[in-house]
Design a protein around this motif. Structure first.
Motif, PDB file in Angstrom:
ATOM      1  N   THR A 157      45.798   3.149  40.227  1.00 36.75           N
ATOM      2  CA  THR A 157      44.945   3.914  41.149  1.00 36.75           C
ATOM      3  C   THR A 157      45.350   3.641  42.591  1.00 36.75           C
ATOM      4  O   THR A 157      45.442   4.571  43.395  1.00 36.75           O
ATOM      5  N   LEU A 158      45.637   2.388  42.903  1.00 39.27           N
ATOM      6  CA  LEU A 158      46.075   2.063  44.272  1.00 39.27           C
ATOM      7  C   LEU A 158      47.335   2.847  44.630  1.00 39.27           C
ATOM      8  O   LEU A 158      47.454   3.417  45.721  1.00 39.27           O
ATOM      9  N   ALA A 159      48.269   2.879  43.692  1.00 36.53           N
ATOM     10  CA  ALA A 159      49.542   3.553  43.953  1.00 36.53           C
ATOM     11  C   ALA A 159      49.358   5.057  44.153  1.00 36.53           C
ATOM     12  O   ALA A 159      50.209   5.711  44.761  1.00 36.53           O
ATOM     13  N   ASN A 160      48.250   5.598  43.633  1.00 30.51           N
ATOM     14  CA  ASN A 160      48.036   7.047  43.719  1.00 30.51           C
ATOM     15  C   ASN A 160      46.897   7.438  44.656  1.00 30.51           C
ATOM     16  O   ASN A 160      46.406   8.564  44.618  1.00 30.51           O
ATOM     17  N   GLY A 161      46.456   6.494  45.455  1.00 28.80           N
ATOM     18  CA  GLY A 161      45.416   6.800  46.444  1.00 28.80           C
ATOM     19  C   GLY A 161      44.065   7.113  45.822  1.00 28.80           C
ATOM     20  O   GLY A 161      43.251   7.818  46.419  1.00 28.80           O
ATOM     21  N   ALA A 162      43.827   6.610  44.613  1.00 31.43           N
ATOM     22  CA  ALA A 162      42.525   6.841  43.974  1.00 31.43           C
ATOM     23  C   ALA A 162      41.726   5.537  43.963  1.00 31.43           C
ATOM     24  O   ALA A 162      42.292   4.447  44.077  1.00 31.43           O
ATOM     25  N   LEU A 163      40.405   5.681  43.820  1.00 30.15           N
ATOM     26  CA  LEU A 163      39.538   4.505  43.759  1.00 30.15           C
ATOM     27  C   LEU A 163      39.166   4.225  42.301  1.00 30.15           C
ATOM     28  O   LEU A 163      39.396   5.063  41.426  1.00 30.15           O
ATOM     29  N   LEU A 164      38.598   3.043  42.064  1.00 27.56           N
ATOM     30  CA  LEU A 164      38.285   2.644  40.687  1.00 27.56           C
ATOM     31  C   LEU A 164      36.824   2.191  40.611  1.00 27.56           C
ATOM     32  O   LEU A 164      36.394   1.304  41.356  1.00 27.56           O
ATOM     33  N   HIS A 165      36.079   2.840  39.705  1.00 30.36           N
ATOM     34  CA  HIS A 165      34.660   2.492  39.493  1.00 30.36           C
ATOM     35  C   HIS A 165      34.484   1.860  38.124  1.00 30.36           C
ATOM     36  O   HIS A 165      35.127   2.269  37.151  1.00 30.36           O
ATOM     37  N   CYS A 166      33.583   0.904  38.039  1.00 25.66           N
ATOM     38  CA  CYS A 166      33.245   0.303  36.745  1.00 25.66           C
ATOM     39  C   CYS A 166      31.792   0.595  36.405  1.00 25.66           C
ATOM     40  O   CYS A 166      30.889   0.214  37.157  1.00 25.66           O
ATOM     41  N   ASP A 167      31.579   1.264  35.272  1.00 22.90           N
ATOM     42  CA  ASP A 167      30.232   1.336  34.703  1.00 22.90           C
ATOM     43  C   ASP A 167      30.073   0.039  33.916  1.00 22.90           C
ATOM     44  O   ASP A 167      30.463  -0.056  32.760  1.00 22.90           O
ATOM     45  N   GLY A 168      29.518  -0.944  34.594  1.00 22.22           N
ATOM     46  CA  GLY A 168      29.404  -2.286  33.996  1.00 22.22           C
ATOM     47  C   GLY A 168      28.030  -2.556  33.422  1.00 22.22           C
ATOM     48  O   GLY A 168      27.492  -3.652  33.591  1.00 22.22           O
ATOM     49  N   ALA A 169      27.482  -1.561  32.723  1.00 19.81           N
ATOM     50  CA  ALA A 169      26.155  -1.742  32.118  1.00 19.81           C
ATOM     51  C   ALA A 169      26.127  -3.025  31.278  1.00 19.81           C
ATOM     52  O   ALA A 169      25.136  -3.742  31.256  1.00 19.81           O
ATOM     53  N   ARG A 170      27.252  -3.286  30.583  1.00 19.09           N
ATOM     54  CA  ARG A 170      27.317  -4.470  29.720  1.00 19.09           C
ATOM     55  C   ARG A 170      28.489  -5.386  30.116  1.00 19.09           C
ATOM     56  O   ARG A 170      29.115  -6.014  29.273  1.00 19.09           O
ATOM     57  N   ILE A 171      28.741  -5.462  31.401  1.00 18.44           N
ATOM     58  CA  ILE A 171      29.871  -6.289  31.850  1.00 18.44           C
ATOM     59  C   ILE A 171      29.598  -7.766  31.586  1.00 18.44           C
ATOM     60  O   ILE A 171      30.520  -8.564  31.403  1.00 18.44           O
ATOM     61  N   TRP A 172      28.318  -8.123  31.489  1.00 17.32           N
ATOM     62  CA  TRP A 172      27.960  -9.520  31.187  1.00 17.32           C
ATOM     63  C   TRP A 172      28.431  -9.865  29.785  1.00 17.32           C
ATOM     64  O   TRP A 172      28.897 -10.988  29.543  1.00 17.32           O
ATOM     65  N   ASN A 173      28.307  -8.897  28.857  1.00 19.64           N
ATOM     66  CA  ASN A 173      28.783  -9.149  27.491  1.00 19.64           C
ATOM     67  C   ASN A 173      30.296  -9.327  27.494  1.00 19.64           C
ATOM     68  O   ASN A 173      30.838 -10.191  26.793  1.00 19.64           O
ATOM     69  N   ALA A 174      30.991  -8.503  28.288  1.00 20.37           N
ATOM     70  CA  ALA A 174      32.456  -8.618  28.362  1.00 20.37           C
ATOM     71  C   ALA A 174      32.843  -9.985  28.920  1.00 20.37           C
ATOM     72  O   ALA A 174      33.758 -10.647  28.405  1.00 20.37           O
ATOM     73  N   HIS A 175      32.138 -10.412  29.953  1.00 22.14           N
ATOM     74  CA  HIS A 175      32.412 -11.708  30.584  1.00 22.14           C
ATOM     75  C   HIS A 175      32.234 -12.852  29.581  1.00 22.14           C
ATOM     76  O   HIS A 175      33.093 -13.728  29.450  1.00 22.14           O
ATOM     77  N   VAL A 176      31.129 -12.813  28.835  1.00 21.59           N
ATOM     78  CA  VAL A 176      30.863 -13.917  27.898  1.00 21.59           C
ATOM     79  C   VAL A 176      31.860 -13.869  26.727  1.00 21.59           C
ATOM     80  O   VAL A 176      32.368 -14.893  26.288  1.00 21.59           O
ATOM     81  N   ALA A 177      32.159 -12.667  26.245  1.00 21.88           N
ATOM     82  CA  ALA A 177      33.065 -12.553  25.093  1.00 21.88           C
ATOM     83  C   ALA A 177      34.503 -12.922  25.459  1.00 21.88           C
ATOM     84  O   ALA A 177      35.228 -13.538  24.679  1.00 21.88           O
ATOM     85  N   THR A 270      31.533  -7.546  20.788  1.00 20.54           N
ATOM     86  CA  THR A 270      30.380  -8.040  21.560  1.00 20.54           C
ATOM     87  C   THR A 270      29.105  -7.835  20.735  1.00 20.54           C
ATOM     88  O   THR A 270      29.009  -8.368  19.640  1.00 20.54           O
ATOM     89  N   ASN A 271      28.153  -7.087  21.256  1.00 24.84           N
ATOM     90  CA  ASN A 271      26.840  -7.000  20.597  1.00 24.84           C
ATOM     91  C   ASN A 271      26.599  -5.683  19.861  1.00 24.84           C
ATOM     92  O   ASN A 271      25.489  -5.433  19.429  1.00 24.84           O
ATOM     93  N   ILE A 272      27.633  -4.833  19.783  1.00 24.04           N
ATOM     94  CA  ILE A 272      27.445  -3.521  19.142  1.00 24.04           C
ATOM     95  C   ILE A 272      28.258  -3.453  17.844  1.00 24.04           C
ATOM     96  O   ILE A 272      29.448  -3.786  17.842  1.00 24.04           O
ATOM     97  N   VAL A 273      27.581  -3.031  16.763  1.00 24.53           N
ATOM     98  CA  VAL A 273      28.273  -2.876  15.472  1.00 24.53           C
ATOM     99  C   VAL A 273      28.381  -1.379  15.198  1.00 24.53           C
ATOM    100  O   VAL A 273      27.375  -0.714  14.910  1.00 24.53           O
ATOM    101  N   PRO A 274      29.597  -0.817  15.323  1.00 24.12           N
ATOM    102  CA  PRO A 274      29.740   0.621  15.061  1.00 24.12           C
ATOM    103  C   PRO A 274      29.917   0.863  13.560  1.00 24.12           C
ATOM    104  O   PRO A 274      30.672   0.166  12.895  1.00 24.12           O
ATOM    105  N   ILE A 275      29.185   1.830  13.029  1.00 23.01           N
ATOM    106  CA  ILE A 275      29.260   2.102  11.583  1.00 23.01           C
ATOM    107  C   ILE A 275      29.579   3.583  11.390  1.00 23.01           C
ATOM    108  O   ILE A 275      28.878   4.449  11.911  1.00 23.01           O
ATOM    109  N   THR A 276      30.669   3.844  10.668  1.00 19.52           N
ATOM    110  CA  THR A 276      31.065   5.229  10.419  1.00 19.52           C
ATOM    111  C   THR A 276      30.570   5.643   9.029  1.00 19.52           C
ATOM    112  O   THR A 276      30.811   4.928   8.037  1.00 19.52           O
TER     113      THR A 276
END
Ligand SMILES: Cc1ncc(COP(=O)(O)O)c(C=O)c1O
Length: 331
Positions: A157-177, A270-276
């Motif tokens: 994104t830096l190389a292309n002049g774009a910005l970067l957003h994080c939807d970190g609704a569960r970023i705490w789970n990512a951090h702990v995992a 993390t905390n989500i179990v996906p079931i197909t």
């Protein structure tokens, strides 16, 4: 027994959290005079290594404010097709910000995949103003974007002049995992929206994290959207309590999700179990009649989300109930 695994938004504040809320020192936050909100904002900004943070009522408002900070009207947002910002926010980016969204394949981002779709300025195209990434990925079953991928996206994104957003609704789970420090994540994004009301168990609240300059604009956007709150320190107190008490314990949710996942032959991060399943609605209805509530996230996809209000007995109950249903309803 009923075990409610529809979402981690369903948690109710614990007695300790309620006490912290009742004891909160408050003021008028639209005047910038709520000491508990100010403390929360300072704390969250510091955790992510940014200058500023702005308390908002919901993750949706947090995302919507951030998108407007990083994409001008008629500019392009690039995100994956399953991202919350284009799936569950009711066209807010288009309506509020005049933002046009373009998507790449749903689920976790890859640097190559985003590079293929990202449009730099020129050639008469609408350039990509910003890329949005979800951490963890909700519909992707709570999967974690690796630091390597996020760093690659930052460079791209830096190389292309774009910005970067994080939807970190569960970023705490990512951090702990993953063990990746929150400020390492923070350093890679221009804006983050992080939720206190998912795994952390607060009843209300998210926080926009960004530079001081963007935060000034974020406060205006928040007010315009009707999100300027007054003595909301009672809510921020719940968030501060959650930061003290409920971050490290997310590992317990992850372990319970892994136990349920193993019983169903599903890998979890993390905390989500996906079931197909062949018919998600029929499966969820059958599970409900066994006392297990699941979230339906697609025609063939349900999810079980483990959270603060789910204990080992609840998981044992789900482990007894769900595998036979998968067998019966997949036959
Ligand atoms: C990934 C993600 N982003 C944003 C949100 C929005 O949060 P809220 O429900 O607080 O608006 C959610 C809600 O579950 C979510 O899962």
């Amino acid at each position: 027994m009923i075990v409610d695994l529809r979402s981690d938004t369903l948690t109710r504040p614990t007695p300790g959290m309620r006490q912290a809320m009742a004891a909160a020192d408050v003021g008028d936050d639209v005047y910038g005079e709520d000491p508990t909100i100010n403390a929360l904002e300072e704390r969250v900004a510091g955790l992510f290594g940014h200058d500023s943070a702005v308390f908002v009522p919901s993750g949706t408002m947090g995302n919507q404010i951030c998108l407007r900070l990083v994409v001008p009207a008629a500019g392009e947002l690039l995100c994956d097709a399953d991202a919350h910002v284009v799936t569950y926010e009711h066209g807010g980016a288009a309506q509020h910000g005049g933002i046009q969204s373009r998507t790449y394949q749903g689920g976790l981002a890859t640097v190559e995949g985003v590079a293929r779709e990202l449009r730099p300025a020129g050639w008469g195209t609408v350039p990509t103003a910003a890329v949005s990434v979800e951490q963890t990925h909700n519909r992707g079953g709570g999967a974690v974007h690796s630091l390597e991928v996020l760093t690659g996206l930052r460079e791209l994104t830096l190389a292309n002049g774009a910005l970067l957003h994080c939807d970190g609704a569960r970023i705490w789970n990512a951090h702990v995992a993953s063990g990746v420090p929150l400020d390492a994540y923070g350093s890679l994004f221009d804006t983050l929206s992080v939720c206190l009301s998912k795994g952390l168990g607060a009843p209300v609240g998210s926080v926009v994290v960004c530079s001081a300059e963007l935060a000034t604009e974020a406060r205006v956007l928040r007010k315009r959207l009707g999100g300027g709150m007054r003595q909301a320190g009672v809510l921020a107190a719940a968030g501060l309590y959650a930061l003290d008490q409920h971050v490290e314990r997310l590992a317990e949710d992850h372990a319970r999700a892994a136990r349920l996942g193993a019983a169903l032959g599903v890998t979890t991060e993390t905390n989500i179990v996906p079931i197909t399943v062949p018919d998600a609605r029929a499966f969820a209805d059958a599970a409900r009649s066994e006392g297990v509530l699941l979230g339906v996230v697609g025609p063939h996809r349900v999810r079980a989300v483990v959270h603060l209000d789910v204990d080992d007995d609840g998981i044992d109950h789900a482990i007894k109930a769900l595998p036979p249903l998968v067998h019966a309803l997949s036959a």
